[in-house]
Design an enzyme around this catalytic site. Structure first.
Site, PDB file in Angstrom:
ATOM      1  CG  ASP A   1       0.264   8.534   8.712  1.00  0.00           C
ATOM      2  OD1 ASP A   1       0.563   9.679   9.092  1.00  0.00           O
ATOM      3  OD2 ASP A   1      -0.619   8.295   7.867  1.00  0.00           O
TER       4      ASP A   1
ATOM      5  CE1 TYR B   1       4.995   7.220   1.374  1.00  0.00           C
ATOM      6  CE2 TYR B   1       4.650   8.694  -0.483  1.00  0.00           C
ATOM      7  CZ  TYR B   1       4.820   8.492   0.876  1.00  0.00           C
ATOM      8  OH  TYR B   1       4.827   9.559   1.728  1.00  0.00           O
TER       9      TYR B   1
END
Length: 266
Positions: A55, A110
Site C-alpha cells: 500500500d 513483515y
C-alpha cells in the site's frame, strides 16, 4: 531468460507499488528504468510480475519482481541502481520461465517499527501469541469480497531495540491491512486499553467496530520466502541500500539523538 530481482524501496515516496496513471509508484519507477536501459520493451510482453502490491506509505527491504529479458547482463544491481531513485536493487536470480513471485512464495515476513511509549512488553508478547496459528482474521483486516479471511501466522516476535520496538510477523499470506491492525491490537494491549480476553473474543466472534490500522509509514515488507530460488546479492549494493534506506526511513520515526545507536543494532 527470466530474471527475478530482490528490491528495497522507501514507500513514503510513492503512491503504492502498483502502476497508476499520473502518479509515481514503485512498479512504474522500475519499469521506466528497465525500458530506458532496453532490458524490456513493455511490461506485458516481458511478463512483469511482483510478489506484493504494498500500500501507499509501506516500504520494503525484500520485495521481489520478475520479468523476461534478452539482456540479462544489464540486470545487475550496480547497473540498475544508477538509474533508480528511492528504489534499490539488492540481488538477482535466474528463475524458471513460469516463475511468478507471488504464487511461488512460501511465506512473507513483515516488520513494524514502534517508538516505545512505555509499553508493557510482556503484555505485548502475550497478546502477540494469540494471533499465532490459523484464525479467521475478519476483525483484523479490510476484507475484499473474493478473499478468504482464514490465514495462518507462523510467528510474531517482539524485539525491543532501545527506544524502538520491532514487531516481526511471519505468515503464509496476509489480508489487506492485516499486519497494521494486528499492531494496533498489540499497542492497545500493551497500553492496558484492551485485555487478552478482548483480543481472544475478536478472534472468535464478529465485532461491530474493527480496530483501525496502524500508520503505513512504519511498516516494512522484510522478506518474501521461496524454495529453490537463490538470490545472488551484491554486498556493495546491500550495504549502500541499507544505509540510504534506513537513513530515509528513520527520519520520520526516531530522533537524531538515538538514530546512530538504532542503526547499528539492525
Amino acid at each position: 531468460m527470466r530474471i527475478a530481482l530482490k528490491i528495497a524501496y522507501d514507500g513514503r515516496k510513492f503512491y503504492g507499488f502498483q502502476r497508476q496513471p499520473n502518479v509515481r509508484t514503485v512498479e512504474g519507477e522500475i519499469i521506466k528504468a528497465l525500458v530506458k536501459l532496453g532490458i524490456i520493451e513493455n511490461p506485458k510482453d516481458a511478463n512483469f510480475k511482483g510478489a506484493s502490491r504494498t500500500d501507499r506509505g509501506v516500504s520494503a527491504f525484500g520485495n521481489i519482481i520478475a520479468f523476461n529479458t534478452s539482456k540479462p547482463e544489464l540486470t545487475y544491481p550496480r547497473i540498475l541502481n544508477h538509474h533508480l531513485q528511492d528504489v534499490w536493487v539488492l540481488g538477482r536470480a535466474q528463475v524458471p520461465e513460469d516463475f511468478h513471485p507471488r504464487f511461488w512464495s512460501k511465506g512473507k515476513v513483515y516488520r513494524y517499527y514502534l517508538i516505545d511509549e512505555g509499553f508493557d512488553i510482556e503484555k505485548m508478547k502475550a497478546c502477540a501469541q494469540l494471533f499465532v496459528g490459523i484464525h479467521d482474521f475478519s476483525n483484523f483486516a479490510r476484507i475484499e469480497e473474493d478473499k478468504n479471511p482464514i490465514r495462518k501466522i507462523d510467528r510474531i516476535e517482539i524485539l525491543p531495540k532501545g527506544k524502538v520496538i520491532v514487531v516481526e510477523i511471519e505468515g503464509e499470506s496476509f489480508l489487506w491491512e492485516m499486519v497494521r491492525r494486528i499492531v494496533t491490537a498489540l499497542k492497545l494491549c500493551a497500553s492496558g486499553v484492551l485485555s487478552i480476553e478482548d483480543v481472544k473474543r475478536m478472534l472468535e466472534e464478529k465485532v461491530a467496530r474493527k480496530l483501525p490500522p496502524a500508520p503505513p509509514e512504519n511498516l516494512v515488507l522484510w522478506e518474501v520466502k521461496y524454495e529453490g530460488v537463490s538470490f545472488e546479492k551484491d554486498p556493495y549494493a546491500v550495504e549502500k541500500a541499507k544505509k540510504e534506506f534506513f537513513e530515509k526511513f528513520a527520519q520520520h520515526l526516531i530522533t537524531a539523538s538515538i538514530f546512530e545507536d538504532w542503526l547499528t543494532s539492525l
